[in-house]
Design a protein around this motif. Structure first.
Motif, short mmCIF file in Angstrom:
data_model
loop_
_atom_site.label_atom_id
_atom_site.label_comp_id
_atom_site.label_asym_id
_atom_site.label_seq_id
_atom_site.Cartn_x
_atom_site.Cartn_y
_atom_site.Cartn_z
N ILE A 1 0.83 -1.21 0.00
CA ILE A 1 0.00 0.00 0.00
C ILE A 1 0.86 1.26 0.00
O ILE A 1 0.70 2.14 -0.82
CB ILE A 1 -0.95 0.01 1.22
N LYS A 2 1.80 1.33 0.96
CA LYS A 2 2.64 2.53 1.09
C LYS A 2 4.03 2.14 1.57
O LYS A 2 4.24 1.06 2.13
CB LYS A 2 2.04 3.51 2.12
N GLY A 3 4.96 3.07 1.37
CA GLY A 3 6.29 2.96 1.93
C GLY A 3 6.61 4.20 2.74
O GLY A 3 6.09 5.29 2.46
N TYR A 4 7.45 4.04 3.76
CA TYR A 4 7.80 5.15 4.65
C TYR A 4 9.31 5.25 4.72
O TYR A 4 9.98 4.29 5.13
CB TYR A 4 7.20 4.93 6.04
N TYR B 1 5.23 8.64 12.17
CA TYR B 1 4.72 8.87 10.81
C TYR B 1 3.20 8.96 10.83
O TYR B 1 2.53 8.16 11.48
CB TYR B 1 5.10 7.71 9.89
N ASP B 2 2.66 9.93 10.10
CA ASP B 2 1.25 9.93 9.79
C ASP B 2 1.03 8.84 8.73
O ASP B 2 1.64 8.88 7.65
CB ASP B 2 0.82 11.30 9.25
N VAL B 3 0.19 7.87 9.03
CA VAL B 3 0.02 6.72 8.14
C VAL B 3 -0.43 7.15 6.76
O VAL B 3 0.03 6.60 5.75
CB VAL B 3 -0.98 5.71 8.76
N ASN B 4 -1.30 8.15 6.67
CA ASN B 4 -1.88 8.53 5.39
C ASN B 4 -0.98 9.46 4.58
O ASN B 4 -0.75 9.25 3.39
CB ASN B 4 -3.26 9.18 5.60
N THR B 5 -0.44 10.49 5.23
CA THR B 5 0.37 11.48 4.50
C THR B 5 1.83 11.07 4.37
O THR B 5 2.55 11.62 3.53
CB THR B 5 0.31 12.84 5.19
N GLU C 1 -3.58 5.24 12.82
CA GLU C 1 -3.39 6.58 12.29
C GLU C 1 -1.92 6.97 12.25
O GLU C 1 -1.54 7.88 11.51
CB GLU C 1 -4.16 7.59 13.12
N MET C 2 -1.10 6.30 13.08
CA MET C 2 0.33 6.61 13.11
C MET C 2 1.14 5.34 13.31
O MET C 2 0.64 4.34 13.85
CB MET C 2 0.64 7.60 14.24
N ILE C 3 2.37 5.37 12.84
CA ILE C 3 3.35 4.34 13.18
C ILE C 3 4.56 5.03 13.77
O ILE C 3 4.85 6.18 13.45
CB ILE C 3 3.75 3.47 11.97
N ILE C 4 5.25 4.32 14.65
CA ILE C 4 6.46 4.84 15.28
C ILE C 4 7.60 3.89 14.95
O ILE C 4 7.46 2.67 15.06
CB ILE C 4 6.31 4.99 16.80
N THR C 5 8.72 4.43 14.52
CA THR C 5 9.87 3.63 14.15
C THR C 5 11.07 3.98 15.01
O THR C 5 11.19 5.11 15.51
CB THR C 5 10.24 3.84 12.68
#
Length: 328
Positions: free
Chosen positions: A59-62, A93-97, A79-83
């Motif tokens: 779906i997406k890459g960060y 990270y904002d999951v969508n933007t 809504e967010m992921i933390i790395t």
């Protein structure tokens, strides 16, 4: 009579280097998967429910980190992921933007990250020996460091919040599992080789040397914590009474641990195999041996009744945890 097995559903080589972390939001009750790797990438996947060839749809890459990513965690609402990364930072990270906030506060490589069930507190662990508490805006609240009577530095290798509490569990290079009260900033329990330090004091037994802890997992209801490492033993602690419920040997060093969502099962990744252990029956319920001496499991998570596994060659393999019923 019922037995269990891990049945391979799908396999894909999705990263260019070792898979360091896997996470499924909604406490594992989701088809969304996040994968992190030493290739400095985090990917979001939609896991397949029927395709037997590929694990799912990307779906997406960060991006943003400039060194190995060591851990990834999604919040409950996805809504967010933390790395966490060896570049000494964590990122929200904002999951969508896909935009991110950088968390700076550690002096050395970050090894792990966790977010609480209320989605308002983040803990990071580091090779500088400390854990740091942040809010979800990226503001640093406090840095906590355990006392170290030795001249050998302590690394915090893994961290996890206990669900629905202010407790955090950490596993370190000195072989100690520590339970922290985040509000007070104090360590309330310390375990060595499965026993609370009070056990050794009460029995006038010297505290033994312990091997490095490399993995831990807290059950979804917060009742149990499993941990293990280089000594090839998994210890399962009952968090309510600070007692060791059971322990078992794995024959090779432990790389990852994950409690199942709906079953009393702990999945264990080792250098030689993946083991599913029945906590109630205290017995091995399923095992998948490595096909190669050089390729092994490095990360685990559950998606409903599926076990998602990451490997040091960048591959991700999805297994069904299957109960087999016979008439015998």
């Amino acid at each position: 009579m019922a037995s269990t097995s891990l049945v391979e559903r799908a396999k894909s080589r999705v990263h260019k280097q070792l898979v360091t972390s896997l996470d499924v939001p909604y406490t594992g009750n989701s088809d969304i998967l996040y994968s992190a790797s030493r290739d400095k990438k985090v990917y979001q996947w939609k896991l397949n429910t029927s395709d037997m060839e590929r694990i799912g749809t990307l779906i997406k890459g960060y991006a943003g980190h400039n060194h190995f990513i060591t851990d990834v965690k999604a919040n409950r609402t996805n809504e967010m992921i933390i790395t966490a990364s060896y570049d000494h930072t964590a990122r929200i990270y904002d999951v969508n933007t896909q935009k991110y906030t950088i968390l700076k506060g550690h002096k050395k490589d970050l090894t792990g990250v966790t977010i609480n069930t209320e989605d308002n507190k983040i803990i990071t662990g580091s090779c500088d020996g400390s854990i740091a508490l942040w809010n979800t805006e990226g503001v640093l609240s406090k840095v906590l460091t355990p006392e170290n009577p030795s001249s050998i530095p302590i690394w915090v290798n893994c961290v996890s919040f206990v669900p629905n509490s202010n407790l955090c569990v950490t596993g370190s290079s000195d072989g100690k599992l520590r339970i922290w009260d985040i509000n007070s900033g104090k360590i309330i329990r310390t375990f060595v080789n499965g026993n609370d330090l009070e056990y050794y004091a009460a029995n006038e037994v010297p505290v033994p040397e312990a091997n490095m802890i490399t993995a831990l997992s807290v059950s979804a209801d917060g009742s149990f914590c499993a941990y293990g490492g280089r000594d090839c033993v998994v210890y399962i602690i009952n968090l309510s009474d600070a007692a060791c419920l059971l322990h078992f040997e794995t024959e090779s060093p432990i790389t990852s641990l994950a409690f199942a969502i709906t079953e009393p099962i702990i999945a264990v990744g080792t250098r030689n195999s993946i083991i599913c252990w029945d906590v109630i029956g205290n017995e091995r319920s399923a095992v998948v041996e490595n096909e190669s001496k050089t390729v092994y499991c490095t990360a685990l998570t559950w998606s409903k009744t599926r076990l998602v596994t990451g490997y040091n060659d960048g591959a991700i393999v999805v297994y069904d945890f299957v109960r087999n019923v016979s008439d015998n």
